[in-house]
Write an enzyme that holds these catalytic residues in place. Structure first.
Site, mmCIF file in Angstrom:
data_model
loop_
_atom_site.group_PDB
_atom_site.id
_atom_site.type_symbol
_atom_site.label_atom_id
_atom_site.label_comp_id
_atom_site.label_asym_id
_atom_site.label_seq_id
_atom_site.Cartn_x
_atom_site.Cartn_y
_atom_site.Cartn_z
ATOM 1 N N TRP A 1 0.860 -1.208 0.013
ATOM 2 C CA TRP A 1 0.021 0.123 0.023
ATOM 3 C C TRP A 1 0.795 1.222 0.014
ATOM 4 C CZ3 TRP A 1 -4.647 -0.668 -1.247
ATOM 5 C CH2 TRP A 1 -5.752 0.298 -1.248
ATOM 6 N N GLU B 1 -18.804 7.848 -4.021
ATOM 7 C CA GLU B 1 -17.535 8.600 -4.052
ATOM 8 C C GLU B 1 -17.556 9.626 -5.224
ATOM 9 O OE1 GLU B 1 -13.806 6.631 -5.413
ATOM 10 O OE2 GLU B 1 -13.144 7.097 -3.386
ATOM 11 N N ASP C 1 0.270 11.161 -0.047
ATOM 12 C CA ASP C 1 -0.638 12.265 0.221
ATOM 13 C C ASP C 1 -2.042 11.577 0.477
ATOM 14 O OD1 ASP C 1 -1.191 11.165 -2.366
ATOM 15 O OD2 ASP C 1 -2.092 12.932 -3.126
ATOM 16 N N GLU D 1 -3.494 8.842 -1.625
ATOM 17 C CA GLU D 1 -2.639 7.697 -1.525
ATOM 18 C C GLU D 1 -1.592 7.357 -2.980
ATOM 19 O OE1 GLU D 1 -5.860 4.911 -0.480
ATOM 20 O OE2 GLU D 1 -4.749 5.056 1.386
ATOM 21 N N GLU D 2 -1.443 8.482 -3.609
ATOM 22 C CA GLU D 2 -0.799 8.168 -4.934
ATOM 23 C C GLU D 2 0.852 9.032 -5.055
ATOM 24 O OE1 GLU D 2 -4.658 8.375 -7.749
ATOM 25 O OE2 GLU D 2 -3.523 10.286 -7.344
#
Ligand SMILES: *[C@@H]1O[C@H](CO)[C@@H](O)[C@H](O)[C@H]1NC(C)=O
Length: 470
Positions: free
Chosen positions: A140, A423, A196, A199-200
């Site tokens: 992750w 979302e 960030d 998550e990238e």
């Protein structure tokens, strides 16, 4: 005759069905749906949260395509900040049980050894856990260093509320030890890169720095109040230094660069979210902390919103002074790169926060930096300061309110009749997409609606901060 009547009737029904909802009409029904949607995603008894331990917030009940059936420290802390604000505003005393369960759950989760480490060796930066509070051990984007800061802010808000209501024992025994763990992590790690909030990108990130600065600042104040004087100077020193770092994200193109890495424009909802989650009305329109009504945050908002005008078909033919659908960042390709509910609502919330501040201080300043924002809405406005008695002040307030309401109406337009908030919504036709019942979408609706209704969150010490000796 009868046929003529029927066709008139059906024409009226069609018009009724497609007439756009105003922000006011939408909030009238959606506020309750959003609150229920959040609570449904909290264990153990939330109707969509089966299998989640008590106080655990699932990100979404969606378990495949995408699989969001986990608990993220970021999402959970932001959602519980919205719940806490609702509770401390006296709106619903029954929320206290959920807040206590959240605290107990986070206390356990802090101690869970995970791929980022143990509680002492970096484990607090782990972004997500299984909903039974066990570690997620697959690959992750880790660590994510905004989580401990956001959790500290939510817990500090709760602690301050309890202290103000003469309940120090729970603060001292339960909350403070947890808060200290998070603050010590933030104080030691705010200068280190991490992933960030999306998550990238693994770099320094404005949202992360902004939240870290806030938590250290209010943490120093709470440490003082609780008599932990040995800790105050470290928290305050690190707060000052992180405030210096925060200044460096501002660029000469009149906006905030969201990440130091990533190879993108840096135009990103990250920055709007930072402004609303570090709102402190006592700081007025201070740009050192990028307050919602600061010239820098308003110029940045315009740049961010404009970035989506030309790229989504749902935004075609909308005049430049009206609201549009917005997403995370214009280069986004995740799941097709669509607009998000929570990012569109964040724009409205920043503008509502700005209006609350202008009204409190009875003044609006149009600077060289913010002139582009204001003149988009009121074309002939000149730079200067307009006090509450002036016609221009009222004209600007009215225009900003209408612009803000437009973003809520945009969300209303693309939310199904039952109020379910996923979302994302499709960039071509507005149909809901990706993770269903995203808890953060509901939380963002709660806080945007509260801001529109005049709710002002507790101050955290942003007033009078200076970054001129950086
Ligand atoms: C933080 O900065 C302020 C000036 O903005 C200064 O007055 C204060 O002493 C600093 N605190 C510490 C602990 O360095």
């Amino acid at each position: 005759m009868a046929r003529g009547f029927l066709s008139l009737l059906s024409a009226l029904l069609v018009v009724g069905a497609v007439r756009a909802k105003t922000a006011e009409e939408f909030i009238g029904t959606q506020a309750a749906v959003a609150k229920a949607g959040m609570l449904a995603n909290i264990g153990p008894s939330g109707s969509r949260a089966s299998g989640a331990k008590a106080g655990v917030v699932i990100a979404s009940p969606s378990s495949h395509d995408p699989d969001y059936l986990y608990t993220w420290t970021r999402d959970s802390s932001l959602v519980f900040k919205a719940i806490l604000d609702h509770y401390t505003a006296g709106e619903d005393d029954s929320l206290r049980g959920h807040i206590d369960a959240f605290v107990a759950s986070q206390k356990r989760i802090q101690q869970v050894e995970n791929p980022s480490g143990t509680v002492e060796t970096g484990g607090l930066g782990e972004p997500k856990f299984h909903i039974d509070e066990t570690a997620f051990t697959e690959n992750w984007g880790r660590p994510q260093r905004d989580g401990p800061a956001l959790r500290a802010t939510t817990l500090i808000g709760f602690a301050n509320h309890l202290l103000a209501h003469n309940d120090p024992a729970y603060v001292t025994n339960d909350l403070w030890p947890m808060i200290k763990l998070d603050l010590d992590y933030v104080a030691a790690n705010w200068g280190n890169h991490g992933f960030d909030l999306w998550e990238e990108v693994d770099s320094m990130s404005f949202f992360t720095t902004g939240m870290q600065h806030r938590s250290l600042r209010e943490g120093a104040t709470l440490a003082t109040a609780l008599g932990h004087h040995d800790l105050v100077s470290n928290y305050a020193t690190q707060a000052n230094a992180s405030l210096c770092l925060l200044q460096t994200y501002w660029n000469h193109d009149n906006y905030i660069t969201a990440n130091t890495g990533g190879g993108r424009s840096g135009i990103d909802s990250n920055t709007v979210l930072t402004s609303i989650h570090t709102f402190d009305i006592e700081a007025g329109c201070d740009s050192t902390t990028f307050q919602p009504c600061s010239d820098k945050a308003l110029a940045n908002l315009l740049k961010y919103v404009d970035a989506f005008r030309g790229i989504y078909n749902v935004n075609a033919n909308i005049p430049g002074n009206e609201a549009v659908a917005t997403g995370r960042y214009p280069e986004d390709h995740y799941m097709g790169g669509h607009p998000w509910y929570l990012t569109t609502l964040a724009v409205a919330e920043q503008l509502y926060d700005a209006i609350l501040t202008w009204k409190k201080f009875n003044s609006i300043t149009v600077s060289d930096i913010s002139h582009g924002f204001f003149s988009r809405l009121v074309p002939d406005v000149a730079t200067g300061t307009y006090d509450g008695n002036s016609e221009t002040f009222h004209k600007l307030i009215g225009a900003v309110q209408a612009f803000a309401d437009g973003f809520v109406a945009k969300v209303a337009q693309f939310t199904p009749e039952d109020g379910a908030m996923s979302e994302q919504y499709n960039r071509d036709n507005g149909v809901p997409l990706a993770a269903a019942h995203l808890t953060w979408s509901y939380g963002s609706a709660m806080s945007a609606f509260a801001a529109r209704a005049g709710f002002v969150p507790a101050s955290w010490g942003a007033a009078g901060l200076k970054a001129d000796s950086c």
